[in-house]
Design a protein around this motif. Structure first.
Motif, PDB file in Angstrom:
ATOM      1  N   GLU A  86       0.829  -1.209   0.000  1.00  0.00           N
ATOM      2  CA  GLU A  86       0.000   0.000   0.000  1.00  0.00           C
ATOM      3  C   GLU A  86       0.867   1.265   0.000  1.00  0.00           C
ATOM      4  O   GLU A  86       0.567   2.238  -0.679  1.00  0.00           O
ATOM      5  N   ALA A  87       1.954   1.247   0.744  1.00  0.00           N
ATOM      6  CA  ALA A  87       2.813   2.422   0.844  1.00  0.00           C
ATOM      7  C   ALA A  87       3.654   2.646  -0.403  1.00  0.00           C
ATOM      8  O   ALA A  87       3.852   3.785  -0.831  1.00  0.00           O
ATOM      9  N   TYR A  88       4.160   1.575  -1.019  1.00  0.00           N
ATOM     10  CA  TYR A  88       5.070   1.715  -2.148  1.00  0.00           C
ATOM     11  C   TYR A  88       4.379   1.741  -3.508  1.00  0.00           C
ATOM     12  O   TYR A  88       5.000   2.093  -4.512  1.00  0.00           O
ATOM     13  N   GLY A  89       3.093   1.405  -3.584  1.00  0.00           N
ATOM     14  CA  GLY A  89       2.354   1.516  -4.850  1.00  0.00           C
ATOM     15  C   GLY A  89       2.406   2.925  -5.430  1.00  0.00           C
ATOM     16  O   GLY A  89       2.707   3.101  -6.621  1.00  0.00           O
ATOM     17  N   PRO A  90       2.141   3.961  -4.622  1.00  0.00           N
ATOM     18  CA  PRO A  90       2.232   5.327  -5.150  1.00  0.00           C
ATOM     19  C   PRO A  90       3.643   5.711  -5.609  1.00  0.00           C
ATOM     20  O   PRO A  90       3.802   6.500  -6.544  1.00  0.00           O
ATOM     21  N   LEU A  91       4.668   5.150  -4.980  1.00  0.00           N
ATOM     22  CA  LEU A  91       6.034   5.418  -5.433  1.00  0.00           C
ATOM     23  C   LEU A  91       6.237   4.867  -6.843  1.00  0.00           C
ATOM     24  O   LEU A  91       6.850   5.525  -7.697  1.00  0.00           O
ATOM     25  N   ALA A  92       5.716   3.675  -7.103  1.00  0.00           N
ATOM     26  CA  ALA A  92       5.805   3.094  -8.449  1.00  0.00           C
ATOM     27  C   ALA A  92       5.068   3.975  -9.454  1.00  0.00           C
ATOM     28  O   ALA A  92       5.559   4.208 -10.562  1.00  0.00           O
ATOM     29  N   ASP A  93       3.891   4.483  -9.055  1.00  0.00           N
ATOM     30  CA  ASP A  93       3.138   5.384  -9.937  1.00  0.00           C
ATOM     31  C   ASP A  93       3.951   6.643 -10.252  1.00  0.00           C
ATOM     32  O   ASP A  93       4.000   7.099 -11.394  1.00  0.00           O
ATOM     33  N   GLU A  94       4.589   7.198  -9.238  1.00  0.00           N
ATOM     34  CA  GLU A  94       5.400   8.403  -9.425  1.00  0.00           C
ATOM     35  C   GLU A  94       6.599   8.120 -10.326  1.00  0.00           C
ATOM     36  O   GLU A  94       6.954   8.934 -11.182  1.00  0.00           O
ATOM     37  N   ALA A  95       7.225   6.964 -10.146  1.00  0.00           N
ATOM     38  CA  ALA A  95       8.365   6.596 -10.991  1.00  0.00           C
ATOM     39  C   ALA A  95       7.927   6.417 -12.446  1.00  0.00           C
ATOM     40  O   ALA A  95       8.636   6.828 -13.373  1.00  0.00           O
ATOM     41  N   GLU A  96       6.751   5.809 -12.656  1.00  0.00           N
ATOM     42  CA  GLU A  96       6.235   5.669 -14.017  1.00  0.00           C
ATOM     43  C   GLU A  96       5.923   7.023 -14.633  1.00  0.00           C
ATOM     44  O   GLU A  96       6.191   7.256 -15.814  1.00  0.00           O
ATOM     45  N   ALA A  97       5.373   7.944 -13.840  1.00  0.00           N
ATOM     46  CA  ALA A  97       5.096   9.292 -14.342  1.00  0.00           C
ATOM     47  C   ALA A  97       6.404   9.983 -14.706  1.00  0.00           C
ATOM     48  O   ALA A  97       6.496  10.637 -15.755  1.00  0.00           O
ATOM     49  N   LEU A  98       7.420   9.832 -13.873  1.00  0.00           N
ATOM     50  CA  LEU A  98       8.726  10.427 -14.164  1.00  0.00           C
ATOM     51  C   LEU A  98       9.280   9.870 -15.473  1.00  0.00           C
ATOM     52  O   LEU A  98       9.774  10.626 -16.320  1.00  0.00           O
ATOM     53  N   ALA A  99       9.193   8.559 -15.654  1.00  0.00           N
ATOM     54  CA  ALA A  99       9.667   7.943 -16.898  1.00  0.00           C
ATOM     55  C   ALA A  99       8.907   8.511 -18.096  1.00  0.00           C
ATOM     56  O   ALA A  99       9.503   8.813 -19.130  1.00  0.00           O
ATOM     57  N   HIS A 100       7.598   8.673 -17.956  1.00  0.00           N
ATOM     58  CA  HIS A 100       6.784   9.252 -19.034  1.00  0.00           C
ATOM     59  C   HIS A 100       7.247  10.674 -19.351  1.00  0.00           C
ATOM     60  O   HIS A 100       7.406  11.046 -20.514  1.00  0.00           O
ATOM     61  N   PHE A 101       7.488  11.474 -18.314  1.00  0.00           N
ATOM     62  CA  PHE A 101       7.906  12.861 -18.523  1.00  0.00           C
ATOM     63  C   PHE A 101       9.307  12.938 -19.122  1.00  0.00           C
ATOM     64  O   PHE A 101       9.588  13.806 -19.954  1.00  0.00           O
ATOM     65  N   ILE A 102      10.201  12.039 -18.713  1.00  0.00           N
ATOM     66  CA  ILE A 102      11.543  12.020 -19.306  1.00  0.00           C
ATOM     67  C   ILE A 102      11.447  11.650 -20.781  1.00  0.00           C
ATOM     68  O   ILE A 102      12.074  12.280 -21.634  1.00  0.00           O
ATOM     69  N   ARG A 103      10.632  10.624 -21.115  1.00  0.00           N
ATOM     70  CA  ARG A 103      10.471  10.247 -22.530  1.00  0.00           C
ATOM     71  C   ARG A 103       9.881  11.413 -23.334  1.00  0.00           C
ATOM     72  O   ARG A 103      10.283  11.670 -24.465  1.00  0.00           O
ATOM     73  N   HIS A 104       8.926  12.125 -22.739  1.00  0.00           N
ATOM     74  CA  HIS A 104       8.344  13.291 -23.412  1.00  0.00           C
ATOM     75  C   HIS A 104       9.412  14.370 -23.618  1.00  0.00           C
ATOM     76  O   HIS A 104       9.488  14.980 -24.690  1.00  0.00           O
ATOM     77  N   SER A 105      10.241  14.594 -22.616  1.00  0.00           N
ATOM     78  CA  SER A 105      11.309  15.585 -22.730  1.00  0.00           C
ATOM     79  C   SER A 105      12.300  15.211 -23.829  1.00  0.00           C
ATOM     80  O   SER A 105      12.774  16.070 -24.575  1.00  0.00           O
ATOM     81  N   VAL A 106      12.614  13.910 -23.935  1.00  0.00           N
ATOM     82  CA  VAL A 106      13.497  13.426 -25.000  1.00  0.00           C
ATOM     83  C   VAL A 106      12.862  13.685 -26.360  1.00  0.00           C
ATOM     84  O   VAL A 106      13.505  14.188 -27.284  1.00  0.00           O
ATOM     85  N   THR A 107      11.567  13.367 -26.481  1.00  0.00           N
ATOM     86  CA  THR A 107      10.860  13.601 -27.745  1.00  0.00           C
ATOM     87  C   THR A 107      10.812  15.084 -28.065  1.00  0.00           C
ATOM     88  O   THR A 107      11.012  15.484 -29.218  1.00  0.00           O
ATOM     89  N   ALA A 108      10.567  15.929 -27.060  1.00  0.00           N
ATOM     90  CA  ALA A 108      10.520  17.378 -27.281  1.00  0.00           C
ATOM     91  C   ALA A 108      11.873  17.898 -27.756  1.00  0.00           C
ATOM     92  O   ALA A 108      11.936  18.746 -28.656  1.00  0.00           O
ATOM     93  N   ALA A 109      12.962  17.401 -27.174  1.00  0.00           N
ATOM     94  CA  ALA A 109      14.299  17.823 -27.602  1.00  0.00           C
ATOM     95  C   ALA A 109      14.564  17.395 -29.043  1.00  0.00           C
ATOM     96  O   ALA A 109      15.060  18.188 -29.857  1.00  0.00           O
ATOM     97  N   LYS A 110      14.225  16.135 -29.375  1.00  0.00           N
ATOM     98  CA  LYS A 110      14.400  15.658 -30.750  1.00  0.00           C
ATOM     99  C   LYS A 110      13.530  16.449 -31.716  1.00  0.00           C
ATOM    100  O   LYS A 110      13.933  16.738 -32.840  1.00  0.00           O
ATOM    101  N   HIS A 111      12.317  16.790 -31.278  1.00  0.00           N
ATOM    102  CA  HIS A 111      11.396  17.564 -32.109  1.00  0.00           C
ATOM    103  C   HIS A 111      12.000  18.925 -32.442  1.00  0.00           C
ATOM    104  O   HIS A 111      12.026  19.328 -33.607  1.00  0.00           O
ATOM    105  N   ARG A 112      12.465  19.621 -31.423  1.00  0.00           N
ATOM    106  CA  ARG A 112      13.043  20.954 -31.657  1.00  0.00           C
ATOM    107  C   ARG A 112      14.245  20.876 -32.586  1.00  0.00           C
ATOM    108  O   ARG A 112      14.399  21.687 -33.492  1.00  0.00           O
ATOM    109  N   ALA A 113      15.126  19.902 -32.340  1.00  0.00           N
ATOM    110  CA  ALA A 113      16.308  19.741 -33.190  1.00  0.00           C
ATOM    111  C   ALA A 113      15.903  19.359 -34.612  1.00  0.00           C
ATOM    112  O   ALA A 113      16.457  19.875 -35.590  1.00  0.00           O
ATOM    113  N   GLY A 114      14.913  18.461 -34.731  1.00  0.00           N
ATOM    114  CA  GLY A 114      14.446  18.029 -36.051  1.00  0.00           C
ATOM    115  C   GLY A 114      13.797  19.150 -36.836  1.00  0.00           C
ATOM    116  O   GLY A 114      14.041  19.307 -38.040  1.00  0.00           O
TER     117      GLY A 114
END
Length: 167
Positions: A90-118
């Motif tokens: 119960e305590a660590y489930g939200p941590l996993a959710d936060e880590a998944e959100a962070l991964a999503h935001f990092i992937r979005h940031s990578v795509t945004a950087a590639k987009h600007r460069a492209g």
């Protein structure tokens, strides 16, 4: 930033900083209790059925174990251990959710950087194509050819149309 022979050098590259963040994430493995790396590709899927039983069912079984000695099995978890595992989940489930959100935001940031460069590269290509058509831009023809090959274009598509689609 330091300069050497008039050229600006970045003191710490993106690769170095990304590697440092990866080491920090890996260090988290050591401080998260009950951290387990799946031993097989399908291990999590295999465990999902039993992991999905309602918490109330798990609590009911712990009460039965606590109140009935005939229910006690050798090697089985104690009611306290079962409750501890449920509390952990119960305590660590939200941590996993936060880590998944962070991964999503990092992937979005990578795509945004590639987009600007492209977009910038496609704009440069479009400008170079136009300039290469003029006599004063003749030196750009080999660059335009290299850009077209690198882009995987065999025909004469206008990069401006590509730029407008990606923006």
């Amino acid at each position: 930033m330091a300069t050497k022979n008039g050229v600006t050098e970045i003191e710490q590259s993106h690769v170095d900083t990304a590697q440092a963040r990866m080491q920090e994430l890996r260090a988290m493995r050591l401080v998260i209790p009950n951290f387990v790396i799946p031993s097989t590709k399908n291990e999590t899927k295999r465990m999902t059925s039993a992991a999905s039983v309602p918490p109330q069912f798990v609590e009911t079984t712990t009460v039965a174990l606590k109140n009935s000695t005939t229910m006690v099995r050798p090697g089985a978890l104690s009611p306290e251990e079962v409750r501890g595992l449920m509390s952990y989940a119960e305590a660590y489930g939200p941590l996993a959710d936060e880590a998944e959100a962070l991964a999503h935001f990092i992937r979005h940031s990578v795509t945004a950087a590639k987009h600007r460069a492209g977009v910038d590269a496609l704009t440069t290509y479009a400008v170079a194509q136009q300039l290469a058509k003029r006599p004063e831009g003749a030196e750009l023809v080999p660059y335009v050819d290299d850009m077209r090959r690198a882009l995987g274009r065999s025909g004469k598509k206008k990069a401006a149309a590509v730029v407008s689609r990606v923006q």
